[in-house]
Design an enzyme around this catalytic site. Structure first.
Site, PDB file in Angstrom:
ATOM      1  N   ASP A  57      -3.773   2.693  -4.613  1.00  0.00           N
ATOM      2  CA  ASP A  57      -2.409   2.599  -4.078  1.00  0.00           C
ATOM      3  C   ASP A  57      -1.795   1.207  -4.302  1.00  0.00           C
ATOM      4  OD1 ASP A  57      -4.449   1.819  -2.028  1.00  0.00           O
ATOM      5  OD2 ASP A  57      -2.686   1.421  -0.780  1.00  0.00           O
ATOM      6  N   HIS A  61       0.835  -1.200   0.000  1.00  0.00           N
ATOM      7  CA  HIS A  61       0.000   0.000   0.000  1.00  0.00           C
ATOM      8  C   HIS A  61       0.872   1.253   0.000  1.00  0.00           C
ATOM      9  CE1 HIS A  61      -3.613  -2.200   1.773  1.00  0.00           C
ATOM     10  NE2 HIS A  61      -2.643  -2.991   2.172  1.00  0.00           N
ATOM     11  N   GLU A  86       2.496  -0.947   4.351  1.00  0.00           N
ATOM     12  CA  GLU A  86       2.241   0.415   3.889  1.00  0.00           C
ATOM     13  C   GLU A  86       3.561   1.138   3.677  1.00  0.00           C
ATOM     14  OE1 GLU A  86      -0.635   2.081   3.347  1.00  0.00           O
ATOM     15  OE2 GLU A  86      -2.206   1.000   4.455  1.00  0.00           O
TER      16      GLU A  86
END
Ligand SMILES: [Zn+2]
Length: 189
Positions: A174, A43, A125
């Site tokens: 994303d 992400h 992330e």
């Protein structure tokens, strides 16, 4: 039992990378019984969007974000999400959820015949946006983390390292066009 790459280690007892800052998130639960981890979801996030080096992502994932501190935060108020790892622009890694537990990063998702990808995936992330190139050091740390994760969970084959946009098309974009998949796969080879 431990596996190591460079200075980074995955502790199989705790499901935590070491030495890495561990900020436990309440936004997690148990994976469904018998679930085998067989996917990594990458992400991109920054809070507020496009601002780097804030502590807002960590606070958001830990349920401690001051929603009054920026107008954008009204849009995400009340969301209870997390990831296993967060890799900052500096390369610093923060872990929020042990790999054995289910982090809440994918949302409604589908890949290769299975839905609810949180059940069987690890969420990573990267601090960034869809359009600004990610930092070289982020790819380095990401590839180190992936190497260790794949040693521990060998069902995570190369074609099961995907982006959020790949499992939630039309809903998520994303890590975006800025993410260089060929560069990452080159580092993993
Ligand atoms: Zn995402």
């Amino acid at each position: 039992m431990m596996t190591t790459t460079n200075s980074l280690t995955l502790n199989l007892q705790t499901g935590l990378l070491e030495p890495v800052l561990y900020q436990p998130s309440p936004h997690c639960d148990e994976r469904p019984l018998g679930t085998e981890i067989d996917m990594i979801v990458i992400h991109g996030i920054s809070l507020p969007p496009g601002q780097f080096g804030t502590d807002s992502v960590s606070a958001f994932f830990c349920g401690e974000l001051d929603y009054a501190s920026h107008p954008y935060f009204a849009e995400i108020k009340g969301l209870r999400v997390s990831s296993h790892l967060f890799i900052k622009r500096t390369g610093e890694i923060i872990q929020f959820v042990p790999f054995g537990k289910r982090a809440w990063h994918a949302g409604q998702s589908f890949y290769d015949g299975k839905s609810s990808c949180n059940d069987f995936s690890i969420g990573i992330e990267l601090e960034g946006t869809d359009i600004l190139p990610y930092e070289v050091v982020q790819y380095q740390r990401l590839s180190q983390a992936i190497f260790l994760i794949r040693q521990a969970y060998p069902l995570v084959t190369e074609n099961r390292i995907v982006g959020h946009a790949d499992i939630a098309p039309g809903r998520k974009t994303d890590p975006g066009m800025a993410f260089d998949w060929a560069y990452l796969k080159g580092k993993l080879a």
